[in-house]
Design a protein around this motif. Structure first.
Motif, PDB file in Angstrom:
ATOM      1  N   ALA A   1      -8.276   2.703  -2.584  1.00 24.75           N
ATOM      2  CA  ALA A   1      -8.216   1.294  -2.965  1.00 24.75           C
ATOM      3  C   ALA A   1      -8.717   1.052  -4.387  1.00 24.75           C
ATOM      4  O   ALA A   1      -8.438   0.016  -4.974  1.00 24.75           O
ATOM      5  CB  ALA A   1      -9.034   0.456  -1.984  1.00 24.75           C
TER       6      ALA A   1
ATOM      7  N   TRP B   1       0.823  -1.212   0.000  1.00 23.91           N
ATOM      8  CA  TRP B   1       0.000   0.000   0.000  1.00 23.91           C
ATOM      9  C   TRP B   1       0.854   1.258   0.000  1.00 23.91           C
ATOM     10  O   TRP B   1       1.980   1.269   0.487  1.00 23.91           O
ATOM     11  CB  TRP B   1      -0.885   0.043   1.242  1.00 23.91           C
TER      12      TRP B   1
ATOM     13  N   LYS C   1      -2.548   5.526   1.861  1.00 22.12           N
ATOM     14  CA  LYS C   1      -3.545   4.505   2.173  1.00 22.12           C
ATOM     15  C   LYS C   1      -3.343   3.969   3.598  1.00 22.12           C
ATOM     16  O   LYS C   1      -4.308   3.770   4.341  1.00 22.12           O
ATOM     17  CB  LYS C   1      -3.446   3.375   1.143  1.00 22.12           C
TER      18      LYS C   1
END
Length: 106
Positions: free
Chosen positions: A91, A71, A75
């Motif tokens: 996402a 990630w 995020k």
């Protein structure tokens, strides 16, 4: 029952570190007193725990940690801050080849 934790640390330089442990308080202390000059957090101390998730199954914890390591920092921060709306936006796939971004859908 043994518990496992996936965690995110914020380093003094604002970089994030993601890890897994079965003892969150011990591991945080280790990060802040690490003697290994080659470790990621060594020159970035002190570190602060900004997120942790508890798991009963070590395989689920490992899966989640591997997923989170891919990630973006943005995020990870959204997750740590409990900003689930932003987390969902981040996402979503943004690749040009993704069907939502195709010119055929216009």
């Amino acid at each position: 029952m043994k518990l496992y934790y996936v965690y995110i640390l914020e380093c003094k330089d604002n970089l994030l570190y993601t890890g897994i442990t079965n003892n969150i308080s011990r591991r945080l202390a280790e990060h802040n007193s690490d003697k290994n000059e080659n470790s990621f957090t060594y020159s970035r101390r002190p570190v602060e725990l900004i997120f942790h998730q508890e798991f009963n199954d070590v395989n689920q914890a490992i899966y989640f940690e591997k997923k989170m390591k891919k990630w973006s920092a943005q995020k990870k921060r959204a997750l740590a801050n409990g900003d689930y709306d932003l987390l969902q936006i981040l996402a979503e796939c943004r690749n040009a080849s993704h069907y939502r971004n195709s010119s055929e859908n216009e």
